[in-house]
Scaffold this motif. Structure first.
Motif, short mmCIF file in Angstrom:
data_model
loop_
_atom_site.label_atom_id
_atom_site.label_comp_id
_atom_site.label_asym_id
_atom_site.label_seq_id
_atom_site.Cartn_x
_atom_site.Cartn_y
_atom_site.Cartn_z
N MET A 10 0.83 -1.20 0.00
CA MET A 10 0.00 0.00 0.00
C MET A 10 0.87 1.26 0.00
O MET A 10 0.57 2.23 -0.69
N GLN A 11 1.97 1.23 0.75
CA GLN A 11 2.89 2.37 0.73
C GLN A 11 3.40 2.61 -0.68
O GLN A 11 3.48 3.76 -1.14
N ASP A 12 3.75 1.54 -1.38
CA ASP A 12 4.24 1.66 -2.76
C ASP A 12 3.16 2.22 -3.67
O ASP A 12 3.44 3.04 -4.56
N ALA A 13 1.92 1.78 -3.48
CA ALA A 13 0.81 2.27 -4.30
C ALA A 13 0.55 3.75 -4.02
O ALA A 13 0.32 4.53 -4.95
N ILE A 14 0.61 4.15 -2.76
CA ILE A 14 0.43 5.56 -2.40
C ILE A 14 1.52 6.40 -3.06
O ILE A 14 1.24 7.45 -3.65
N GLU A 15 2.75 5.93 -2.98
CA GLU A 15 3.87 6.65 -3.59
C GLU A 15 3.69 6.76 -5.11
O GLU A 15 3.92 7.82 -5.70
N ALA A 16 3.25 5.67 -5.74
CA ALA A 16 3.02 5.69 -7.19
C ALA A 16 1.92 6.68 -7.55
O ALA A 16 2.02 7.41 -8.54
N CYS A 17 0.87 6.72 -6.73
CA CYS A 17 -0.22 7.68 -6.97
C CYS A 17 0.27 9.12 -6.85
O CYS A 17 -0.05 9.97 -7.69
N MET A 18 1.04 9.39 -5.82
CA MET A 18 1.52 10.76 -5.61
C MET A 18 2.51 11.18 -6.69
O MET A 18 2.50 12.32 -7.15
N SER A 25 -3.05 -3.92 -8.52
CA SER A 25 -2.67 -4.91 -7.52
C SER A 25 -3.34 -4.60 -6.18
O SER A 25 -3.74 -5.52 -5.46
N MET A 26 -3.48 -3.32 -5.84
CA MET A 26 -4.16 -2.97 -4.58
C MET A 26 -5.65 -3.25 -4.64
O MET A 26 -6.26 -3.61 -3.64
N ALA A 27 -6.26 -3.10 -5.81
CA ALA A 27 -7.71 -3.31 -5.94
C ALA A 27 -8.09 -4.74 -5.57
O ALA A 27 -9.18 -4.98 -5.06
N GLY A 28 -7.18 -5.67 -5.76
CA GLY A 28 -7.45 -7.06 -5.41
C GLY A 28 -6.92 -7.46 -4.06
O GLY A 28 -7.06 -8.61 -3.65
N ALA A 29 -6.32 -6.52 -3.33
CA ALA A 29 -5.69 -6.83 -2.03
C ALA A 29 -6.64 -6.58 -0.87
O ALA A 29 -7.61 -5.86 -0.99
N GLU A 30 -6.31 -7.19 0.24
CA GLU A 30 -7.03 -6.92 1.49
C GLU A 30 -6.45 -5.65 2.10
O GLU A 30 -5.27 -5.40 1.99
N MET A 31 -7.29 -4.86 2.75
CA MET A 31 -6.78 -3.68 3.42
C MET A 31 -6.10 -4.11 4.65
O MET A 31 -5.60 -4.13 5.47
N SER A 82 -11.34 2.63 -0.61
CA SER A 82 -10.05 2.75 -1.29
C SER A 82 -9.83 1.70 -2.38
O SER A 82 -9.25 2.00 -3.42
N MET A 83 -10.29 0.48 -2.18
CA MET A 83 -10.07 -0.54 -3.20
C MET A 83 -10.89 -0.25 -4.46
O MET A 83 -10.40 -0.44 -5.57
N ASP A 84 -12.12 0.24 -4.28
CA ASP A 84 -12.93 0.65 -5.43
C ASP A 84 -12.26 1.82 -6.15
O ASP A 84 -12.23 1.87 -7.38
N MET A 85 -11.71 2.76 -5.38
CA MET A 85 -11.04 3.91 -5.97
C MET A 85 -9.79 3.46 -6.72
O MET A 85 -9.45 4.02 -7.77
N CYS A 86 -9.09 2.44 -6.21
CA CYS A 86 -7.91 1.93 -6.90
C CYS A 86 -8.27 1.42 -8.29
O CYS A 86 -7.52 1.64 -9.25
N GLU A 87 -9.41 0.76 -8.42
CA GLU A 87 -9.85 0.27 -9.73
C GLU A 87 -10.10 1.45 -10.68
O GLU A 87 -9.64 1.43 -11.83
N LEU A 88 -10.80 2.45 -10.20
CA LEU A 88 -11.10 3.63 -11.02
C LEU A 88 -9.82 4.39 -11.35
O LEU A 88 -9.63 4.83 -12.49
#
Length: 120
Positions: free
Chosen positions: A14-22, A114-120, A71-77
């Motif tokens: 999730m940290q990696d995904a947040i960094e990629a988003c930013m 990858s986050m969209a399919g992950a557990e929080m 957040s997982m729904d938002m990751c898909e979008l």
């Protein structure tokens, strides 16, 4: 008085995904600025894609940081918006800023999928 338990730590994924988003958000903002300086060369389709991607990546990172149940729904979008933006940026393959943006978008899309399919 009840004692609140500390929120679980954010996973490395999730940290990696947040960094990629930013990173994607920042790169889209820089690219919008570069496109505005180009004037007539900047296509409206590219600008719309950049605006959508910039906003959605920032919002996606925010939702993940606060562990929102959305957040997982938002990751898909977000992944979809990043795909669209990367494709729009590729319309100008000779522009290095647009190519950097396309790469940031592709990485963010991959991380968000990858986050969209992950557990929080």
């Amino acid at each position: 008085m009840t004692q609140q338990s500390a929120a679980p730590r954010i996973s490395k994924a999730m940290q990696d995904a947040i960094e990629a988003c930013m990173t994607c958000h920042t790169t889209c903002e820089e690219t919008m600025s570069a496109c505005m300086q180009m004037g007539g060369q900047a296509q409206m389709q590219v600008m719309r894609a950049l605006m959508d991607c910039s906003e959605l990546t920032r919002m996606c990172a925010d939702l993940m940081m606060r562990r929102s149940p959305l957040s997982m729904d938002m990751c898909e979008l977000c992944a979809r918006a990043c795909d669209i933006c990367a494709e729009a940026c590729m319309a100008m393959p000779d522009d290095p800023q647009l190519m950097r943006c396309a790469e940031a978008c592709r990485r963010c899309a991959e991380m968000c999928r990858s986050m969209a399919g992950a557990e929080m």
